[in-house]
Design a protein around this motif. Structure first.
Motif, short mmCIF file in Angstrom:
data_model
loop_
_atom_site.label_atom_id
_atom_site.label_comp_id
_atom_site.label_asym_id
_atom_site.label_seq_id
_atom_site.Cartn_x
_atom_site.Cartn_y
_atom_site.Cartn_z
N ASP A 159 -6.03 -1.07 -4.65
CA ASP A 159 -5.45 -1.69 -3.46
C ASP A 159 -6.40 -2.75 -2.91
O ASP A 159 -7.39 -2.42 -2.26
CB ASP A 159 -5.16 -0.62 -2.39
N GLU A 160 -6.13 -4.00 -3.21
CA GLU A 160 -6.96 -5.14 -2.80
C GLU A 160 -8.45 -4.86 -3.03
O GLU A 160 -9.25 -4.98 -2.10
CB GLU A 160 -6.74 -5.44 -1.32
N SER B 44 0.84 -1.21 0.00
CA SER B 44 0.00 0.00 0.00
C SER B 44 0.87 1.25 0.00
O SER B 44 0.52 2.25 -0.64
CB SER B 44 -0.92 0.00 1.23
MG LIG Z 1 -2.01 -2.79 2.29
#
Ligand SMILES: [Mg+2]
Ligand SMILES: Nc1ncnc2c1ncn2[C@@H]1O[C@H](COP(=O)(O)OP(=O)(O)OP(=O)(O)O)[C@@H](O)[C@H]1O
Length: 284
Positions: free
Chosen positions: A182-183, A67
């Motif tokens: 991000d995911e 991240s």
């Molecule tokens: Mg992360």
């Protein structure tokens, strides 16, 4: 995050028909590192070049800096040392050139009181573009994620997967040059995730949209990516890089192939190695 100049046409984008080629890299990370104010070394110096049109995935154990690296690429945070370039220019140049970024987080972060179309319209509204002008782009983005019938629904009337589709439509509506995720599908069941992955790779293929994607799923990484970066923690760093050399456009047939299984096996081994405290480059 979206960068959009008011009044600027949002349906015109530079040609992105081939990945890489002679065009400048979309992003260059030049010995960029991140030490947080509490002294945590989030990222050791990273060198990375992301080709225009590439689908790059970051994978690695929790806390390895995925991240943090994505936020550096999005210019949401600044490196403590080193620097980044976007299309060979600094961040100010990105806006001047009319280029845009879009960021999709794990949580859909929709406005609960606003209908789907209003949620998707938000970045254009923030950019000061009048509603009448944005209507076709909003309708197209909603259609692209297969939600035309739900444009007047509220988020609470949608499933988790549908909310995620709305988030993706909202990211696409500005016609971004760089999509950072991000995911995004981490909280969804595997079936829904696989469907969204198939949609995402289709969108990427149609638009050759430079994408940086973070996931914990080996299968998702192999299915989607042209290149995978395996990261290791303490400090966050690049452990190894894998190029996924499979025919495009990919479909469910790729998932069933021996080639897919072989890539997944190798990536799984690398991840296990990257997770060991003794992995090369670590603090121990
Ligand atoms: Mg992360
Ligand atoms: N704002 C912050 N302040 C201090 N330390 C931070 C901050 N953000 C991240 N870190 C630390 O930096 C390291 C990298 O964090 P990061 O969130 O980038 O990891 P990640 O790979 O995304 O992990 P996950 O898979 O759990 O999402 C971790 O040790 C984390 O605790």
């Amino acid at each position: 995050m979206n960068v959009l100049t008011p009044g600027e046409p949002f349906n015109v984008s530079p040609d992105r028909t081939t990945a890489g080629g002679d065009r400048p890299p979309a992003v260059e990370v030049l010995s960029a590192e991140k030490v947080f104010s509490n002294g945590t070394r989030g990222l050791a110096p990273i060198d990375l070049s992301i080709a225009d049109g590439e689908f790059l995935t970051l994978i690695g154990p929790s806390g390895c800096g995925k991240s943090t690296l994505l936020k550096l690429i999005a210019n949401l945070i600044e490196p403590s040392d080193g620097r980044l370039l976007w299309w060979r220019g600094d961040f100010a140049q990105v806006g001047e050139d009319g280029r845009r970024f879009a960021f999709v987080f794990q949580e859909p972060t929709l406005m609960p009181w606003a209908r789907v179309d209003a949620n998707v319209r938000l970045p254009l509204e923030l950019a000061g573009i009048a509603n009448a002008k944005t209507a076709p782009a909003v309708a197209e983005a909603i259609e692209r994620v297969g939600l035309s019938k739900f444009a007047r629904h509220f988020p609470r009337q949608l499933s988790g997967g549908m909310k995620m589709r709305v988030s993706i439509a909202r990211a696409l509506v500005t016609n971004p040059n760089l999509l950072l995720m991000d995911e995004p599908f981490g909280a969804l069941d595997e079936f829904t995730r696989n469907n969204l992955d198939a949609d995402l790779i289709k969108l990427w293929w149609e638009r050759k949209l430079t994408t940086v994607f973070v996931t914990h799923s080996i299968y998702e990484a192999v299915f989607l990516s042209t290149r995978i970066i395996v990261m290791a923690a303490n400090p966050g760093r690049i452990f190894r890089t894998m190029t996924i050399d499979a025919p495009q456009p990919r479909d469910e047939g790729f998932r069933d192939s021996a080639q897919f299984a072989a890539y997944c096996r190798e990536l799984s081994t690398w991840l296990a190695e990257a997770s060991l405290p003794s992995a090369p480059g670590g603090a121990l």
